[in-house]
Structure formats: structure tokens, C-alpha cells
Design a protein around this motif. Structure first.
Motif, PDB file in Angstrom:
ATOM      1  N   ASP A  18      26.002  10.489  22.383  1.00  0.00           N
ATOM      2  CA  ASP A  18      25.849   9.687  23.861  1.00  0.00           C
ATOM      3  C   ASP A  18      26.910   8.582  24.677  1.00  0.00           C
ATOM      4  N   THR A  30      21.337  10.624  20.100  1.00  0.00           N
ATOM      5  CA  THR A  30      20.768   9.722  21.065  1.00  0.00           C
ATOM      6  C   THR A  30      19.855   9.102  21.290  1.00  0.00           C
ATOM      7  N   ASP A  85      20.710  10.560  28.603  1.00  0.00           N
ATOM      8  CA  ASP A  85      21.655  11.824  27.495  1.00  0.00           C
ATOM      9  C   ASP A  85      21.610  13.494  28.463  1.00  0.00           C
TER      10      ASP A  85
END
Length: 499
Positions: free
Chosen positions: A70, A120, A261
Motif C-alpha cells: 500500500d 498493508t 487499502d
């Protein structure tokens, strides 16, 4: 031999730069979360990659994995540390680059790869990192896999075969874009505010929504990993209020807010009303069950009781199973029951065939909401909300509680409610009619008002939710009663937000 991880090291020391640090509490129920540099270092992430690779071989899974990261300032370097560990364990890495979590899940199908590791921290504040992972699409790890991974990493019990390979999958966002937009366009223009909180979704959501026929008004879509305005979390009232203000300013038909995300979607209607994700789920369930009568849904224990009592769902023959909160749990339950959709109050929606592939994707959810509006041309989002039976619900409220003690606290609370029910005591002046303990405890009173307490699966917090079908006053009474029992435990700290 790679060193055994230490639970604590201090930055700017020889040991910190020479040894892996992995705090054990980072291995959570269904994914991994740590404060980067305070609870895990880069060598610790490399150890995690070795552990994932070892588990892949141990489970007899073909050693190919899709990885992505991310938009945080440190996520790319963390991903490469994990990749190094995977390569050392003899795994073939397919790197899709900067991505949403659902893009990584989609890569398992599009690239025919069995495993996934997405770097993430989702909606967590800056400083956090983590991995969402799986080896059996569309499922992600549950407690069994996470427990075994924890053992492998903390014991340094790696199977380092070597011989892994690396390839960067050029242009993968275009493949994802085509998958979501290769469909009929909306029959009418729908004006949408797309709020991304400067998170990763800003790179993808506006273009995809425009491509399906929406008129998009972007809000905080510029990528900025400092998150300058608010944390990209559609359960956070600050994000929802910003979305509300933009909807009212522009006269939009709906506001859609995406988390960091991109696997969750929050909703504000055309009148600026912030609709909690479980209520949106009921609206979608009505729409879907009209197209697919007698279908099965799964919802988490934080969700509204309307899934069981709504007259439209009953008339359509819909069946609903309440299950444990957590994207891995609901995803697995949707697969096991062959449910058409699973809904979480947090905004994770798991659309199964014929709508999706069983994993959570905030953009698939957003498109489903637009399709619902498109199929109801005479009704606004606010009209669809008003069509639901009235209930009063809280946001998800999270008092601080250390990872090391939070499950013990929840056990005490569960025991307390059992004792109260056994003794015939009341909760907020009403009889306790049910205790649902599939995940923490959901205490239900005789008038249908309920309160939930559970441990957060990804942060050092508890989770508290209350709802009443009677009145706002009863909502507050139940919250006061539940909070009073929580306050008997000195380990419970302040809330992030309350009623």
C-alpha cells in the motif's frame, strides 16, 4: 543459519541492525500487524517472509505467491524484506507493485497464483505495518495458519530451500481496471463523491467509478502517506463528516468512502446521513434477494439485528447467519455456506458468485451500491434508507486495552454477563434474553436492545457496539450499562469515539 527473532530491540544499536525483531503479539487472529521499528524491524519482516514460505511448503501448496504494497512511506521497503525471505524459502514471487488489498486477492485468480501476501496496515494509523496473507484463494489466514506461522517465525524453524524467483508484473492495475469495468454502464448518471483519505484507493477508485458511468467528485484522492486530513477509515466519524459535507455542498446522489487499502467502503446518502455499513448491507441484501430469492447471507456479530427481522428479507426468503467479526472469518464462512454475500459492520463486504469471487473489495461494493441505485430510479439513497425499519445504532467504539490483556478482559466481561443472566439480573433495566458468545459477547435485552464487547483483532483495543430498535434513549442506556461493566476492569482505557 538465520538468527532467532528477539521480542524487543532498541533502534540505533548494533543489535537492532544485526538481528530480527518480532514482537509476538503482532501475530493476530487472521493477519499480522506491528508498529514498524518499535515492534518489528526489516530483518523481522524478512523472517516473516521465510515463515510464510516455510508454511507454503509445509501445507503442500505450489510455491507461487502474489505480493503487493500500500501507499505508506515504508511499505515498499517492508515488502522487499518479505520478498527476500520468500526467495530464501524457495518461493516464486509475482510482484504487482503498489496496490489495493483486493488487487492482490484478484492477482491470485488473474495470474493463477495460489498464495498472496499484501503489505498493508489497512486503516491503522501511520507507523503501523502488517501483512494480509493466504494460501487457498479466496481465503486468507485464520487462527490455525496464524498460530503455525507464529511458531515457525519465533522458533526460527525455517525450511530455507533457496531457488525462489522474482518477477515484476508490469501493468497489473490495467488488468484489475478491465476486470471491474468490462460491464454495461449505469443506465443513468449518478453523482458520486469518492473520498479516499489520501490513501491508496485514491489512485484507483475515481477512474474505476467514472468508467462504470458515474459522475465522480474526488475528495482527498491525492496520495499522501502522512494522511494530512484524517485517517482513511470509513468507520471513523471524522472521515464520514468530511464526506457528508462534500455531498451536501455538491448535491451528490451518494458519498462513498474508501479505507487505506481499498477493501472497505463507507456510505453517506444524498441528505448527508451517514449510514453505517451494516444498514447499507441490509439495503443491498434487499436488492440482491429480490434478484436471487431464498439466498444465504452471512453477517458479523457487530451488525444490526435487521438481517433477521426485516420484513422484506423475510418475504424474499433470505437466510442470515451471524458469525465472528473479522475479514478472514466472514470470508471463510461465506465460502463454507456458499452464501451470496457476507457483510461486516466495518464495511468489508464479501460478494460471492455471481457478483464477485468471495473476497472483500471496496470497489466491488461501491459498484453494487451504484447498481442498486440504478435499479431503483424513482428512489434516492435516503429513500432506500428510510424504507428500512428504524433502529438506533452506535458507531464502532474502541477503548484502549493492551494486546497482552484484552482477551482476558473480554473473558471477564463474558463471565460477568453469564452471572447476571443466571441470577436473573437486568441490563439497563430490562431482562437479559440472550447472550451470543461466538465472538466476545452480544448481550440482548427483552426489548431487542443489545450491546457487544469483543477484543479487536488488529489493534490494542476492545470493540463496543450498541443498537436499539426502540429509541435513542435506550441506545444510551445500554451503552452506559455495558461501559459500566467494562469500567470494572482497570486495564480498559479511553475510547477513540463514543455516542
Amino acid at each position: 543459519m538465520f538468527p532467532k527473532p528477539r521480542p524487543e530491540l532498541f533502534p540505533n544499536t548494533f543489535e537492532y541492525e544485526s538481528l530480527p525483531m518480532v514482537k509476538p503479539t503482532g501475530f493476530r487472529e487472521y493477519d499480522a500487524r506491528w508498529l514498524f521499528e518499535k515492534e518489528i524491524n526489516l530483518m523481522g519482516m524478512q523472517a516473516l517472509g521465510m515463515g510464510i514460505g516455510t508454511l507454503i511448503h509445509e501445507r503442500g501448496v505450489r510455491p507461487d505467491i502474489a505480493v503487493g504494497h500500500d501507499f505508506r512511506g515504508y511499505s515498499s521497503s517492508i515488502k522487499m524484506a518479505v520478498v527476500n525471505g520468500l526467495l530464501a524459502a524457495g518461493v516464486n514471487v509475482h510482484d504487482i507493485g503498489l496496490a489495493l488489498s483486493p488487487m492482490a486477492y484478484f492477482a491470485q485468480f488473474a495470474l493463477d497464483v495460489p498464495a498472496v501476501a499484501m503489505i498493508t496496515a489497512s486503516h491503522n494509523d501511520n507507523g503501523w505495518t502488517g501483512v494480509k496473507m493466504g494460501i487457498d484463494r479466496p481465503l486468507t489466514f485464520g487462527p490455525d495458519e496464524m498460530g503455525r506461522l507464529r511458531e515457525i517465525v519465533l522458533d526460527a524453524a525455517y525450511d530455507l530451500k533457496g531457488g525462489g524467483s522474482y518477477r515484476f508484473v508490469d501493468g497489473f492495475p490495467d488488468i484489475y481496471f478491465k476486470d471491474l469495468t468490462d460491464r454495461p454502464k449505469l443506465k443513468r448518471p449518478i453523482k458520486v463523491v469518492a473520498a479516499c483519505g489520501n490513501g491508496t484507493a485514491g489512485a484507483f477508485a475515481p477512474k474505476i467509478l467514472e468508467a462504470v458511468g458515474a459522475e465522480v467528485i474526488p475528495l482527498d484522492t491525492e496520495l499522501d502517506h502522512t494522511f494530512p486530513r484524517y485517517n482513511p477509515n470509513p468507520e471513523d466519524m471524522q472521515m464520514l463528516h468530511a464526506l457528508r459535507d462534500k455531498v451536501l455542498e455538491t448535491g451528490a446522489d451518494v458519498g462513498l468512502g474508501f479505507d487505506g487499502d481499498g477493501d472497505r467502503c463507507g456510505v453517506v446518502d444524498n441528505e448527508g446521513e451517514e449510514i453505517f455499513a451494516d444498514k447499507v448491507g441490509v439495503m443491498l441484501a434487499r436488492d440482491i434477494s429480490a434478484l436471487h430469492p431464498n439466498c444465504q447471507f452471512v453477517v458479523d456479530v457487530k451488525s444490526t439485528g435487521l438481517f433477521n427481522t426485516d420484513p422484506v428479507l423475510r418475504a424474499n426468503g433470505a437466510r442470515t447467519d451471524y458469525y465472528k467479526t473479522g475479514h478472514s472469518y466472514i470470508k471463510r464462512r461465506v465460502t463454507d455456506l456458499d452464501a451470496i454475500v457476507g457483510f461486516e459492520k466495518s464495511g468489508h463486504y464479501f460478494f460471492n458468485k455471481p457478483i464477485g469471487r468471495g473476497y472483500d473489495d471496496g470497489l466491488v461494493s461501491a459498484i453494487a451500491i451504484l447498481d442498486m441505485l440504478d435499479r431503483n430510479p424513482g428512489k434516492s439513497m435516503a429513500d432506500l434508507r428510510r424504507d428500512l425499519p428504524k433502529t438506533w445504532g452506535s458507531p464502532t467504539m474502541s477503548p484502549k486495552c493492551a494486546d497482552e490483556i484484552k482477551y482476558d478482559v473480554v473473558e471477564r466481561v463474558v463471565s460477568k454477563f453469564h452471572e447476571m443472566k443466571d441470577r436473573g439480573e437486568t441490563i439497563a433495566g430490562h431482562e437479559i434474553t440472550d447472550l451470543i458468545t461466538v465472538n466476545g459477547v452480544r448481550v440482548v435485552s427483552s426489548d431487542g436492545t443489545w450491546g457487544l464487547v469483543r477484543a479487536s483483532s488488529n489493534k490494542p483495543e476492545l470493540v463496543v457496539v450498541v443498537e436499539s430498535p426502540v429509541s435513542e434513549e435506550r441506545l444510551h442506556e445500554m451503552f452506559k450499562a455495558v461501559d459500566g461493566i467494562l469500567r470494572e476492569n482497570p486495564e480498559v482505557g479511553e475510547y477513540n469515539q463514543t455516542l
